[in-house]
Design a protein around this motif. Structure first.
Motif, PDB file in Angstrom:
ATOM      1  N   UNK A 168       1.385  -0.983  -0.031  1.00 33.11           N
ATOM      2  CA  UNK A 168      -0.037  -0.095   0.192  1.00 33.11           C
ATOM      3  C   UNK A 168       0.478   0.912  -0.474  1.00 33.11           C
ATOM      4  N   UNK A 169       0.674   2.351  -0.201  1.00 33.37           N
ATOM      5  CA  UNK A 169       1.082   3.560   0.191  1.00 33.37           C
ATOM      6  C   UNK A 169       0.461   4.356   1.310  1.00 33.37           C
ATOM      7  N   UNK A 170       1.306   5.412   1.841  1.00 33.38           N
ATOM      8  CA  UNK A 170       1.058   5.655   2.972  1.00 33.38           C
ATOM      9  C   UNK A 170       0.110   7.210   2.684  1.00 33.38           C
ATOM     10  N   UNK A 171      -1.057   7.146   3.636  1.00 40.25           N
ATOM     11  CA  UNK A 171      -2.033   7.523   3.900  1.00 40.25           C
ATOM     12  C   UNK A 171      -1.966   8.816   5.150  1.00 40.25           C
ATOM     13  N   UNK A 172      -2.580  10.223   4.880  1.00 43.78           N
ATOM     14  CA  UNK A 172      -2.294  10.765   6.389  1.00 43.78           C
ATOM     15  C   UNK A 172      -2.908  10.682   7.685  1.00 43.78           C
ATOM     16  N   UNK A 173      -2.919   9.242   7.689  1.00 47.32           N
ATOM     17  CA  UNK A 173      -3.835   8.881   8.709  1.00 47.32           C
ATOM     18  C   UNK A 173      -3.317   7.676   8.799  1.00 47.32           C
ATOM     19  N   UNK A 174      -2.374   7.527   8.220  1.00 42.87           N
ATOM     20  CA  UNK A 174      -1.206   6.629   8.818  1.00 42.87           C
ATOM     21  C   UNK A 174       0.161   6.681   9.232  1.00 42.87           C
ATOM     22  N   UNK A 175       0.495   5.524   9.889  1.00 35.45           N
ATOM     23  CA  UNK A 175       2.063   5.729  10.901  1.00 35.45           C
ATOM     24  C   UNK A 175       2.856   5.010   9.726  1.00 35.45           C
ATOM     25  N   UNK A 176       4.280   5.208   9.719  1.00 32.83           N
ATOM     26  CA  UNK A 176       5.498   4.933   8.617  1.00 32.83           C
ATOM     27  C   UNK A 176       6.544   4.935   9.304  1.00 32.83           C
ATOM     28  N   UNK A 177       6.860   3.137   9.889  1.00 34.20           N
ATOM     29  CA  UNK A 177       8.170   2.620  10.323  1.00 34.20           C
ATOM     30  C   UNK A 177       8.807   1.820   9.477  1.00 34.20           C
ATOM     31  N   UNK A 178      10.077   2.838   9.529  1.00 31.22           N
ATOM     32  CA  UNK A 178      11.132   2.148   8.391  1.00 31.22           C
ATOM     33  C   UNK A 178      12.067   1.269   9.789  1.00 31.22           C
ATOM     34  N   UNK A 179      12.085   0.279   9.292  1.00 27.11           N
ATOM     35  CA  UNK A 179      13.160  -0.518  10.026  1.00 27.11           C
ATOM     36  C   UNK A 179      14.111  -1.478   9.046  1.00 27.11           C
ATOM     37  N   UNK A 211      -2.188   1.865   9.732  1.00 26.39           N
ATOM     38  CA  UNK A 211      -3.664   2.520  10.154  1.00 26.39           C
ATOM     39  C   UNK A 211      -3.471   3.186  11.827  1.00 26.39           C
ATOM     40  N   UNK A 212      -3.434   4.612  11.768  1.00 24.38           N
ATOM     41  CA  UNK A 212      -3.872   4.925  12.911  1.00 24.38           C
ATOM     42  C   UNK A 212      -4.466   4.479  13.761  1.00 24.38           C
ATOM     43  N   UNK A 213      -5.526   4.181  13.505  1.00 15.87           N
ATOM     44  CA  UNK A 213      -7.046   4.296  14.173  1.00 15.87           C
ATOM     45  C   UNK A 213      -7.014   2.250  14.378  1.00 15.87           C
ATOM     46  N   UNK A 214      -6.367   1.525  13.268  1.00 14.16           N
ATOM     47  CA  UNK A 214      -5.844  -0.006  13.334  1.00 14.16           C
ATOM     48  C   UNK A 214      -5.092   0.210  14.248  1.00 14.16           C
ATOM     49  N   UNK A 215      -3.580   0.864  14.926  1.00 18.17           N
ATOM     50  CA  UNK A 215      -2.469   0.587  15.043  1.00 18.17           C
ATOM     51  C   UNK A 215      -3.446   0.941  17.280  1.00 18.17           C
ATOM     52  N   UNK A 216      -4.231   1.779  17.196  1.00 15.48           N
ATOM     53  CA  UNK A 216      -4.436   2.094  18.654  1.00 15.48           C
ATOM     54  C   UNK A 216      -4.718   0.728  19.556  1.00 15.48           C
ATOM     55  N   UNK A 217      -5.299   0.227  17.951  1.00 15.96           N
ATOM     56  CA  UNK A 217      -6.608  -1.265  18.991  1.00 15.96           C
ATOM     57  C   UNK A 217      -5.693  -2.281  18.836  1.00 15.96           C
ATOM     58  N   UNK A 218      -4.498  -2.598  18.237  1.00 20.69           N
ATOM     59  CA  UNK A 218      -3.632  -4.353  17.648  1.00 20.69           C
ATOM     60  C   UNK A 218      -2.274  -3.876  18.548  1.00 20.69           C
ATOM     61  N   UNK A 219      -1.945  -3.141  19.138  1.00 22.46           N
ATOM     62  CA  UNK A 219      -0.507  -2.548  19.314  1.00 22.46           C
ATOM     63  C   UNK A 219      -0.310  -3.452  19.975  1.00 22.46           C
TER      64      UNK A 219
END
Length: 65
Positions: free
Chosen positions: A4-15, A23-31
């Motif tokens: 996918x391509x990032x959107x304004x509502x996403x968090x991006x991590x490079x590891x 997705x920021x909302x999903x991250x809150x539920x799944x972290x």
């Protein structure tokens, strides 16, 4: 997991040269979310318990219907 391509509502991590977009909302539920690579592909774990409510399509507890 999908390409996918990032959107304004996403968090991006490079590891380790891999870029992960969540997705920021999903991250809150799944972290925390953990992505591992083994000999047979990727495995993803999170705080979401997928065993409790849903299994594969066509089974008694299917989420597909």
């Amino acid at each position: 997991m999908a390409l996918d391509e990032s959107k304004e509502t996403d968090e991006v991590f490079t590891i380790d040269k891999f870029t992960f977009i969540v997705d920021t909302n999903f991250m809150k539920k799944a972290q925390p979310i953990k992505v591992d690579f083994g000999g047979f592909g990727f495995s993803i774990t999170s705080s979401i318990d997928l065993k409790s409510g849903c299994s594969s399509c066509g089974t008694e507890k299917s989420c597909c219907s």
